[in-house]
Structures are given as structure tokens and as C-alpha cells.
Motif scaffolding. Structure first.
Motif, PDB file in Angstrom:
ATOM      1  N   PHE A  67       6.333  50.065  75.504  1.00 44.03           N
ATOM      2  CA  PHE A  67       5.900  49.020  74.578  1.00 44.03           C
ATOM      3  C   PHE A  67       6.791  47.795  74.688  1.00 44.03           C
ATOM      4  N   VAL A  68       6.179  46.639  74.957  1.00 40.15           N
ATOM      5  CA  VAL A  68       6.879  45.352  74.969  1.00 40.15           C
ATOM      6  C   VAL A  68       6.257  44.515  73.866  1.00 40.15           C
ATOM      7  N   THR A  69       7.075  44.091  72.901  1.00 44.45           N
ATOM      8  CA  THR A  69       6.567  43.406  71.715  1.00 44.45           C
ATOM      9  C   THR A  69       7.274  42.078  71.530  1.00 44.45           C
ATOM     10  N   MET A  88       3.281  36.245  76.775  1.00 44.66           N
ATOM     11  CA  MET A  88       3.288  37.708  76.683  1.00 44.66           C
ATOM     12  C   MET A  88       2.047  38.298  77.350  1.00 44.66           C
ATOM     13  N   PHE A  91       2.582  37.934  81.007  1.00 40.33           N
ATOM     14  CA  PHE A  91       3.499  39.007  81.416  1.00 40.33           C
ATOM     15  C   PHE A  91       2.720  40.297  81.641  1.00 40.33           C
ATOM     16  N   HIS A  92       1.831  40.612  80.702  1.00 35.86           N
ATOM     17  CA  HIS A  92       1.050  41.850  80.820  1.00 35.86           C
ATOM     18  C   HIS A  92       0.168  41.827  82.076  1.00 35.86           C
ATOM     19  N   GLU A  96       1.342  44.818  84.437  1.00 36.96           N
ATOM     20  CA  GLU A  96       0.574  46.037  84.210  1.00 36.96           C
ATOM     21  C   GLU A  96       0.272  46.799  85.499  1.00 36.96           C
ATOM     22  N   LEU A 106       1.618  50.306  80.247  1.00 37.54           N
ATOM     23  CA  LEU A 106       2.255  49.154  79.616  1.00 37.54           C
ATOM     24  C   LEU A 106       1.420  48.722  78.429  1.00 37.54           C
ATOM     25  N   THR A 108       1.495  45.769  75.690  1.00 41.09           N
ATOM     26  CA  THR A 108       2.111  44.489  75.363  1.00 41.09           C
ATOM     27  C   THR A 108       1.501  43.975  74.076  1.00 41.09           C
ATOM     28  N   ASN A 110       1.644  40.759  71.377  1.00 42.61           N
ATOM     29  CA  ASN A 110       2.105  39.437  70.963  1.00 42.61           C
ATOM     30  C   ASN A 110       1.908  39.360  69.454  1.00 42.61           C
ATOM     31  N   LYS A 132       8.256  50.070  69.726  1.00 39.55           N
ATOM     32  CA  LYS A 132       8.717  49.098  70.714  1.00 39.55           C
ATOM     33  C   LYS A 132       9.803  49.710  71.570  1.00 39.55           C
TER      34      LYS A 132
END
Length: 161
Positions: A67-69, A88, A91-92, A96, A106, A108, A110, A132
Motif C-alpha cells: 500500500f502506497v498512500t 500518485m 506512479f501507479h 504497477e 500495488l 495506490t 491518493n 499503508k
């Protein structure tokens, strides 16, 4: 990407390319290095980097979610623009396929919002930001001083669901 930041390779000398690589590189810093936000566009403390490596390796070995938050202000949220063009989501789109190839999922998020900042949301911790593994703060346009530190500490303390 280099051209967007005024560092297009074809028009640079070798010295300017070295400057670009320092500016746009990822700097791994100890607490005493004096490296921080003014030393380039990306830096991370050594302990944080080591923890990130462990999280990534664990997710690879267990085929788990990563998890990227993002928490931040309206510009980070993509207000006034297409949401999928926010960094964001970009980025994904870029990362991904890499995560998928490594056996990870992944996720993501935002979760930036306009008009409030991050202090109110971070006090609710996991209830607002959810699970996260890697948290990004981008609210320096509207929140100054110690709020970035408060955000980081509260994210560490809030745990997972």
C-alpha cells in the motif's frame, strides 16, 4: 521527464549531466548527513530505506499487497486537473507492472484533500488513511513548520486496521 525539469540530455554538458544526476537522484541519508529537502528532489533516511527494503521483500515473498498512500493538499489531490494525471496515479501506472512482475499487488491511494490540510486527517490515523506500507506527505504549500513531523509520527503510531 528530464526535459520537463529543464535537464534535457541532448543540450547538456557532461558537468551539467552530473549536476542533474545529483539533483534528481535518490539520496540515502544518515541523521547526521545534513541531507534533506534542499539537497535534491528525493531523499530518505538510511533506517527508513532499510525498513522499506524489508517491507518490499516481505511482500515479494508472500505475494502480498503493498500500500502506497498520499496525504496532502488540493494540488497533490489533483484538483483542477484530471485525477488520473495526479502524480500518485501516474506512479501507479508506471510501477504497477513492476510490482505485478515481482508478485505483489500495488494498491495506490491518493487521499489528499483540499481546504483542510493533513493535521485533522492524521489525528484520525488509520480510520482516514487506511492500511499503508509507504506514506507520502505533500502539503508543504499550505502547512509549514513541524506539521510534517507530526504527520510522520502519527502515521507510525496509527498502525494498521
Amino acid at each position: 521527464i528530464y526535459a520537463e525539469y529543464g535537464w534535457e540530455t541532448s543540450s547538456l554538458t557532461s558537468e551539467q549531466i552530473d549536476q542533474r544526476n545529483v539533483f534528481l537522484g535518490v539520496h540515502i541519508a544518515s541523521d547526521m548527513d545534513g541531507i534533506g529537502p534542499d539537497k535534491g528532489v528525493a531523499w530518505i533516511y538510511k533506517d527508513s530505506f532499510d525498513a522499506l527494503v524489508k517491507k518490499l521483500l516481505n511482500a515479494m515473498m508472500t505475494n502480498d499487497h503493498f500500500f502506497v498512500t498520499l496525504g496532502g493538499h488540493s494540488a497533490a489531490a489533483g484538483h483542477g486537473n484530471n485525477f488520473f494525471q495526479s502524480y500518485m496515479m501516474q506512479f501507479h501506472d508506471v510501477m504497477e507492472p513492476v510490482f505485478d512482475r515481482l508478485g505483489m499487488v500495488l494498491v495506490t491511494a491518493n487521499l489528499a484533500q483540499g481546504g483542510m490540510g493533513t493535521l485533522q486527517a492524521v489525528l484520525a490515523g488509520v480510520d482516514v488513511y487506511g492500511e499503508k506500507d509507504f506514506m507520502v506527505w505533500d502539503s508543504s504549500m499550505t502547512e509549514k513548520g513541524a506539521l510534517q513531523d507530526v504527520f510522520g509520527r502519527m502515521m507510525l503510531l496509527s498502525g494498521h486496521r
